[in-house]
Motif scaffolding. Sequence first.
Motif, PDB file in Angstrom:
ATOM      1  N   ASN A 283      39.820  36.497  45.210  1.00 61.38           N
ATOM      2  CA  ASN A 283      38.538  35.787  45.157  1.00 61.38           C
ATOM      3  C   ASN A 283      37.469  36.527  45.955  1.00 61.38           C
ATOM      4  N   PHE A 284      37.889  37.121  47.074  1.00 60.79           N
ATOM      5  CA  PHE A 284      36.926  37.774  47.966  1.00 60.79           C
ATOM      6  C   PHE A 284      36.490  39.140  47.442  1.00 60.79           C
ATOM      7  N   TYR A 285      37.443  39.915  46.946  1.00 64.26           N
ATOM      8  CA  TYR A 285      37.135  41.292  46.579  1.00 64.26           C
ATOM      9  C   TYR A 285      36.886  41.498  45.091  1.00 64.26           C
ATOM     10  N   SER A 286      37.194  40.502  44.272  1.00 66.50           N
ATOM     11  CA  SER A 286      37.019  40.664  42.837  1.00 66.50           C
ATOM     12  C   SER A 286      36.382  39.414  42.257  1.00 66.50           C
ATOM     13  N   ASP A 287      36.548  39.204  40.965  1.00 66.92           N
ATOM     14  CA  ASP A 287      35.994  38.028  40.303  1.00 66.92           C
ATOM     15  C   ASP A 287      36.975  36.863  40.379  1.00 66.92           C
ATOM     16  N   VAL A 288      36.419  35.669  40.447  1.00 64.88           N
ATOM     17  CA  VAL A 288      37.251  34.470  40.528  1.00 64.88           C
ATOM     18  C   VAL A 288      38.139  34.334  39.291  1.00 64.88           C
ATOM     19  N   GLU A 289      37.710  34.896  38.165  1.00 66.76           N
ATOM     20  CA  GLU A 289      38.446  34.735  36.907  1.00 66.76           C
ATOM     21  C   GLU A 289      39.882  35.237  36.996  1.00 66.76           C
ATOM     22  N   ILE A 290      40.111  36.316  37.736  1.00 68.92           N
ATOM     23  CA  ILE A 290      41.445  36.917  37.732  1.00 68.92           C
ATOM     24  C   ILE A 290      42.260  36.578  38.970  1.00 68.92           C
ATOM     25  N   ALA A 291      41.700  35.793  39.886  1.00 73.57           N
ATOM     26  CA  ALA A 291      42.382  35.565  41.166  1.00 73.57           C
ATOM     27  C   ALA A 291      43.758  34.946  40.980  1.00 73.57           C
ATOM     28  N   GLY A 292      43.873  33.935  40.134  1.00 75.84           N
ATOM     29  CA  GLY A 292      45.161  33.297  39.923  1.00 75.84           C
ATOM     30  C   GLY A 292      46.107  34.162  39.115  1.00 75.84           C
ATOM     31  N   ALA A 293      45.594  34.746  38.027  1.00 81.69           N
ATOM     32  CA  ALA A 293      46.444  35.557  37.152  1.00 81.69           C
ATOM     33  C   ALA A 293      46.945  36.810  37.857  1.00 81.69           C
ATOM     34  N   ALA A 294      46.052  37.506  38.563  1.00 77.07           N
ATOM     35  CA  ALA A 294      46.455  38.755  39.213  1.00 77.07           C
ATOM     36  C   ALA A 294      47.432  38.502  40.352  1.00 77.07           C
ATOM     37  N   ALA A 295      47.167  37.489  41.164  1.00 77.76           N
ATOM     38  CA  ALA A 295      48.049  37.208  42.301  1.00 77.76           C
ATOM     39  C   ALA A 295      49.453  36.840  41.831  1.00 77.76           C
ATOM     40  N   THR A 296      49.555  35.973  40.848  1.00 87.26           N
ATOM     41  CA  THR A 296      50.873  35.573  40.354  1.00 87.26           C
ATOM     42  C   THR A 296      51.562  36.713  39.623  1.00 87.26           C
TER      43      THR A 296
END
Length: 481
Positions: free
Chosen positions: A228-241
Amino acid sequence: MTTLLALLPLLIVIGLLASGRASALVAGLAGLSATLAASVTLLTDAGRGGEIGVLFVRETSAGLWLSWHVIAIIASGMFFHRCLQARGAAANGAALPANPRRLWSVCFLLAPFAEAVTGFGIGYILALVALRRLGLGGLPALVLGLYSQSLVPWGALAIGTTVGAALAGLTPNQLGLGSAVLQVPIHVFYLVLYWRFARDAGVAVPLFQKVDDALWTALLLALVWLFNFYSDVEIAGAAATAVLLALRFWRDERPDGARLAATLRAQAPYVALTLALCATRLVPPLRDVLKPLWAIRPFDNQPAFAPLYAPSFWLVSIGLVVVVLARAPLGRVLGETARAAWRSCFVTLLFVVMAEFYVGTGMAQAIAEALRATAGRDAVAAVPLFAGVGGFLTGGAAAANAMLMPMVTALARAVAVDPAWIAAVQNSVCANLTMLSPIRVSMGAALLALATSDAELYRRAWPLALPALSTGVGAILILLA
């Protein structure tokens, strides 16, 4: 009288949804109709009847534009899911013995990843399939499957958070960061409940594994915040998981080359989508080229739409490749997508346009002022309750935020409480409470062919409401201190 008129559309929507006799579509139509009637009445009484035509065009246009961002994700996400079904890549595979490591991965990584990519309960479907592969069924599987909704602020590529941010006057990343902070106590409670539900399902979690679960949960939440901090909110959940899924698979399964290759082939569309979304948001040259390319932004206070940067472009593009390689009939896939997506798209449009009229006509501000006059600063204590009811009844963060975000942020400003944190409470509580919506619970019961009554289902699952609600109340008390 002004306050009653302003409240009436919201009360109509809540009453219809709570009755259980009206669908979200009917409630949305009734709510928007009541909102338009209330707008005309209030403007006429205020001597502003001449502004009705201009306001109608302006707010309807703004609502249509904002809802387009949601509709694009709904339609493309459904299309992507139908393409995978046509390919047959989501085959169940061989059954695996249930163990605490695999169960945590399904509940906290695999299912939330699917929900983050496609949204709208698809992660729940995948969770139930995976749980049945582990030999779990019945009520225990239904309850554990609800953990697929634990990261719903980033579900469907965070479209609910994006809508909520636009209506709150924040950037999506601002709202995403606040929501990520609130997920920490929410997930502490989720984890404690998960261990109890796992035990009830016959999967005992020893102390060492609980420590392991806690460490991986902390890592998950840290990654969500960092994205969320370094990129777009759109990918925060998908990328982390996705990152943690890969690490867990390598650690827990120790795959040989053949199995690793087979897994990558089976999950190739998800891998391609994750890589494409991460590359376009984390690689500066690519991001800087695509984000402004052909971008359309007709309203200054709403997000732009860049066709080649939007997640919907990649969902559709990769879905088309899947269909072509699978030699599946595209017409059939498109027809299935339209039948599955139209209702959610239309419901979203109705609620978002309704929200725009609430802001543009000053009705949200009128409700906020009335609450302030009645309860002063303590009025914001009702925000978690509003949010929870909205998420529970609508089953979607976008619709719940559209219905309530204008009112709660107007209230925050009226009583001089930080509206960014109030927006984060609204977003987090409503999103996390969608897991208990009748839409989700009835979907799970149907998929598992459970004959259990709704009352019995909720007697088992109701504690899942406590993490979000208690966190929301705690956050409000801190803000009021």
